[in-house]
Design a protein around this motif. Structure first.
Motif: not given
Length: 132
Positions: A30-54
């Motif tokens: 389901h992460e792959r679906i959202l990433w490859f079918q939407f977020l990866r090429k979305f005009p506003v940049r997203f990154v995957r599995q990002k470390v934020l604090y802990h």
């Protein structure tokens, strides 16, 4: 790099970074679906599995300080629900917004999920986003 010295050690950050790299290589269906079918090429940049604090978040848009989480069935278990709530509360204190979608929503209502994310980004950024 988003890391506050007083909140996370270099060693912990390095371990989280290694784990995040492994997670990027083994995303859920389901992460792959959202990433490859939407977020990866979305005009506003997203990154995957990002470390934020802990924490490692599924998807992150720095421009909007927006986190997208894809929740499997394990997130409905009581202990995981409590952990998710604690994590979300912490991230909110740091100025982040968290949007959560279940695997079922990704699987059966992807267009709605995409529209909700786009709408929230437009609200947060005060712009109209044209998808390619």
């Amino acid at each position: 790099m988003i890391k506050v010295k007083d909140e996370i050690s270099d060693e912990e950050y390095d371990e989280l970074q290694k784990h995040a790299r492994r997670m990027r290589k083994s995303m859920t269906v389901h992460e792959r679906i959202l990433w490859f079918q939407f977020l990866r090429k979305f005009p506003v940049r997203f990154v995957r599995q990002k470390v934020l604090y802990h924490y490692i978040v599924d998807f992150y848009c720095a421009k909007a300080k927006l986190i997208i989480e894809v929740d499997g069935v394990q997130h409905s278990e009581e202990q995981n629900t409590a952990y998710d709530a604690q994590r979300t509360a912490f991230l909110r204190t740091k100025g982040y917004e968290v949007m959560r979608f279940s695997n079922l929503e990704i699987q059966t209502q992807l267009q709605t999920v995409k529209a909700e994310i786009k709408k929230r980004l437009e609200e947060k950024l005060g712009i109209e986003i044209e998808e390619e």
